[in-house]
Design an enzyme around this catalytic site. Structure first.
Site, mmCIF file in Angstrom:
data_model
loop_
_atom_site.group_PDB
_atom_site.id
_atom_site.type_symbol
_atom_site.label_atom_id
_atom_site.label_comp_id
_atom_site.label_asym_id
_atom_site.label_seq_id
_atom_site.Cartn_x
_atom_site.Cartn_y
_atom_site.Cartn_z
ATOM 1 N N GLU A 28 0.786 -1.229 0.000
ATOM 2 C CA GLU A 28 0.000 0.000 0.000
ATOM 3 C C GLU A 28 0.824 1.288 0.000
ATOM 4 O O GLU A 28 0.384 2.295 -0.535
ATOM 5 C CB GLU A 28 -0.937 0.006 1.223
ATOM 6 C CG GLU A 28 -1.960 -1.110 1.243
ATOM 7 C CD GLU A 28 -2.985 -0.967 0.128
ATOM 8 O OE1 GLU A 28 -3.413 0.172 -0.143
ATOM 9 O OE2 GLU A 28 -3.346 -1.991 -0.487
ATOM 10 N N SER B 183 -43.175 -33.936 42.086
ATOM 11 C CA SER B 183 -42.632 -34.362 43.376
ATOM 12 C C SER B 183 -41.217 -33.879 43.626
ATOM 13 O O SER B 183 -40.725 -33.997 44.752
ATOM 14 C CB SER B 183 -42.674 -35.892 43.476
ATOM 15 O OG SER B 183 -44.015 -36.345 43.483
#
Length: 827
Positions: free
Chosen positions: A90, A477
């Site tokens: 770049e 239960s």
């Protein structure tokens, strides 16, 4: 001569005027574009959107949440070879120029002039600094105006910030494809590596992407991607960043891109991860969750999570297969190439090792199947075709009209699309089907409330509804230990007797009387509290609730976090209210830890993007933990100020009773003694018409609870109890989870007295006692040496002092009359 001098003077004057005019024009132009430039000083405090990452307790990545998948990495942590790769691609003169590369601008201008007549476009030549200006402060429009502003901003940025700061902003902001922003995220997405692990070739490929990521896609444009990467390598060598030999060697390597699978699937933790995401959203909101860069350390134990998912799925599949085969997922026409058609059939993504397959041909002994091909990135169907064999043993569970099939073609036909599971590495498979029944499992640390594993259903891909936290079901239960804990905390002992006999409850004017029943439809007469829990006696529980009062039970239910406001109706003592598996498991965890209040949590710690801890679950005070060095001071100590919701001695008593549930009660058939081989306590739960099956079991250091039922409640079938369906799942989990840990007994709190008693009567054991156990009593509550069995008060005699014998067998004829006359639930 004078004419010549005048001519040159004129030229000089004209040139000077043109120069001044030009300078003035340029100055005016610069002033015009400078007056509305964005404020570049904001870069100093720039906080880019950073993804939130969720980790398991061991640091493994579980999930990521982000709008822009980015991890911010300081420039000091970026290897030189990565920096060099981006500079070569770049801006090779980045550290030399002042923001603009005039040589590059001249080349771009020349190319533009050459292409102007043909409709050419502006060329690049942007420096890294210019790209920072564009990406952070400007738009992407390709105009002279934007380029001028970009150049002006670049020069201002260069005067304000260091080169390293500019490069840091650039490397963390750029988009590199596949949803990755910045090099840290891209390194994970493309190569599943941290930045410092990247090779030269890998760094070069990432540096090739900023120009146009989609043009160099690693799968759709592999050749162009290789070409661009190799160009970057040549640039690196030409600029002296690497040796030519190293560049040539790197060019010979493949791209090596391995995109990461969805991380939630790694530990089968989709439900867990989604629950964490919901909590983060509620705590911090959308922006902080998806852009705040939170680092979340969860309580997830990856090994236990895999075990929990496997054992629950196995339990659901066992039940489902026992109720028959419902047919194929789909049917397709198997032509010359069945692959694309099979690939179009949607398969659940989180049920591995299950796979979809199509039956290619079938016979009496086996069927030949074709496995669903994978899709390459980009959606292309893989050209590879895998086939396998399904022998008769693999379909025997798929009964035909109740009978075990004797031929494979009785079950399967060509073109059937079905799920299969490998049974060996020889290419053999067994038939599978997605169960209609569902359920949930929660595993928790009883001392801290840390949720170690959570499974919210068979498949998150099929349904995101988390049954562990969102399903409101009757616990049946499994609620009874709370009722009996309240009794033990308020004067009862494990040997206190309660009448197990028919009872009729007046429900008020105009309402039919309620006659609760025991599961077995029988009665045992006066029985101990231990017997009532171990064998889950409904009528005993109702009588006990009558005696101690439903308001007290509601208070205990709230203390344990099961219900916020339990209605004061006796049916709720049998678990008729609705709650979640997570709440039930947490309640049992409080019993397990000696009665300390705990808050269930899936999150240990949250840190912000800077590493500061903003949340910690463990709020205990640590005295001496901040010492900088050892100087013979006392060792650090934790101060635990959590509320005591249950007497520690009561907690041990009910734990001891629930050990009996596993040893000889409703969970005895699950085989904990044989398979787990360590102290385990727990309680089963089954609701009316067998709609819900529960079991919550625990050892001294782990609690595991399972619920099984249909999402739209309906009967699981007669006999499908918690002991039959849910308890085996917890047994299998504990067998695997505790295999490499030594057995640990439950901790006996100070003050508890262990007394040898007759299991049947609850009295002290004598020479004629058939079965003897060690029973836990609080100080002063143990039966005397010469005691006989008492009724309700543990004393062993009636009000006149006359000894009474317990009644076993048929119910006394006046039992129901005593209850109806309002004398209470005790016999």
């Amino acid at each position: 001569m004078k004419l010549i001098l005048r001519f040159f003077g004129f030229l000089f004057a004209a040139g000077t005027i043109l120069f001044v005019v030009g300078v003035a024009g340029v100055a005016a132009l610069l002033w015009h574009y400078s007056k509305d430039l964005p404020d570049y000083s904001q870069l100093q405090d720039y906080e880019p959107p950073v993804m939130t990452r969720v980790h398991a307790a061991d640091g493994s990545l579980v999930a990521e949440y982000a709008k822009e998948r980015r991890l911010y990495i300081p420039i000091q942590a970026v290897p030189k070879r990565v920096i060099n790769a981006f500079m070569a691609a770049e801006d090779k003169n980045f550290y030399e120029h002042g923001g603009l590369d005039f040589g590059g601008i001249a080349r771009a201008g020349l190319i533009y002039a050459q292409n102007f007549g043909g409709g050419g476009h502006l060329q690049g030549a942007s420096t890294i600094t210019q790209q920072v200006a564009k990406n952070f402060l400007l738009t992407n429009e390709r105009t002279f105006t934007r380029k001028i502003k970009e150049a002006l901003l670049a020069m201002k940025i260069e005067r304000t910030y260091s080169k390293d700061k500019i490069l840091e902003l650039y490397l963390n902001e750029i988009y590199l494809g596949l949803g990755a922003y910045g090099i840290a995220a891209a390194s994970l997405v493309y190569f599943d590596k941290s930045v410092n692990e990247l090779s030269i070739a890998e760094a070069a490929y990432l540096a090739a992407l900023p120009k146009a990521p989609n043009n160099y896609h690693p799968f759709r444009a592999r050749e162009r991607a290789l070409e661009r990467r190799n160009w970057v390598l040549d640039q690196m060598a030409g600029d002296g960043f690497i040796k030519t030999a190293d560049a040539e060697a790197a060019k010979r390597t493949p791209l090596g891109v391995i995109t990461k699978p969805p991380s939630e699937h790694i530990f089968a933790a989709e439900y867990f991860a989604e629950e964490v995401r919901r909590e983060l959203y509620e705590r911090y909101g959308d922006k902080k969750l998806y852009e705040g860069g939170l680092s979340v350390r969860t309580t997830l134990d990856t090994k236990l999570q895999v075990m929990a998912r496997k054992t629950l799925i196995d339990g659901l599949v066992r039940y489902d297969q026992a109720h028959g085969y419902r047919g194929p997922v789909a049917k397709i026409d198997i032509g010359a190439d069945w692959g694309p058609k099979l690939a179009d059939v949607k398969a659940l993504s989180d049920v591995a090792p299950w796979r979809l397959a199509v039956v290619l041909e079938t016979g009496d002994k086996s069927a030949r199947i074709g496995l669903q091909p994978g899709r390459e990135p980009g959606g292309y169907v893989s050209k590879e075709r895998d086939v396998g064999i399904m022998p008769l043993d693999g379909v025997k569970w798929a009964r035909v009209k109740g009978a075990v099939p004797k031929r494979v073609d009785q079950v399967l036909n060509a073109g059937d699309v079905v799920y299969v599971e490998p049974t060996n590495d020889q290419g053999q498979y067994a038939l599978r089907q997605v169960p209609e029944v569902s359920g949930a499992m929660v595993v928790e640390d009883p001392w801290t409330g840390r949720v170690l594993a959570m499974v919210g259903g068979f498949s998150y891909d099929e349904s995101q509804f988390n049954r562990a936290t969102q399903a409101l079901r009757q616990p049946g239960s499994s609620f009874k230990p709370i009722v009996y804990s309240a009794a033990l905390d308020n004067g009862y002992t494990p040997s206190s007797l309660v009448l197990d006999a028919p009872i009729e409850i007046d429900q008020g004017p105009g309402q039919a009387a309620w006659n609760p029943e025991n599961y077995e439809k029988d009665f045992y007469g006066p029985s101990t509290l231990r017997f009532g829990v171990e064998h889950s006696r409904n009528v005993m529980t109702v009588r006990l609730a009558q005696d101690i009062g439903m308001p007290l039970i509601a208070d205990y239910a709230k203390r344990f976090g099961i219900y916020d406001n339990l209605p004061p109706y006796l049916s709720f003592a049998l678990g008729a209210g609705e709650t979640t598996p997570l709440r039930m498991v947490t309640a049992y965890a409080m019993i397990d830890n000696g009665g300390r209040r705990i808050k269930p949590t899936l999150i240990d710690r949250i840190q912000d993007r800077y590493g500061h801890t903003v949340y910690r679950h463990d709020q205990r005070e640590c005295i001496g933990c901040d010492a900088k060095k050892w100087d013979n001071q006392p060792e650090p100590s934790l101060i635990d100020r959590r509320e005591q919701v249950l007497d520690p001695m009561t907690a041990y008593q009910i734990t001891s009773i629930m050990e009996g549930v596993v040893l000889r009660g409703t969970a005895a058939g699950a085989g904990f003694q044989k398979d787990v081989r360590r102290p385990v306590a727990g309680k089963t739960g089954t609701t009316n018409d067998y709609k819900d099956a529960w079991f919550i079991g625990f050892t001294p250091d782990i609690v595991a609870g399972v619920y099984i039922g249909f999402d739209k409640p309906k009967s699981l079938g007669r006999g499908m109890t918690g002991g039959q369906l849910a308890a085996p799942v917890v047994r299998d989990f504990m067998k695997d989870a505790l295999a490499d840990k030594p057995p640990v007994p439950f901790r006996v709190p100070p003050g508890i007295k262990l007394v040898r008693v007759d299991l049947k009567t609850g009295a002290r054991a004598g020479p004629n006692s058939a079965r003897v156990i060690l029973e836990a009593f609080k100080p002063g509550t143990a039966p005397p040496d010469n005691s006989v069995v008492g009724y309700g008060d543990g004393g062993g005699a009636d009000n006149a002092g006359n000894a009474r014998q317990p009644y076993y067998g048929n119910v006394p004829p006046d039992a129901g009359r005593a209850v109806r006359s309002g004398t209470g639930g005790l016999y």
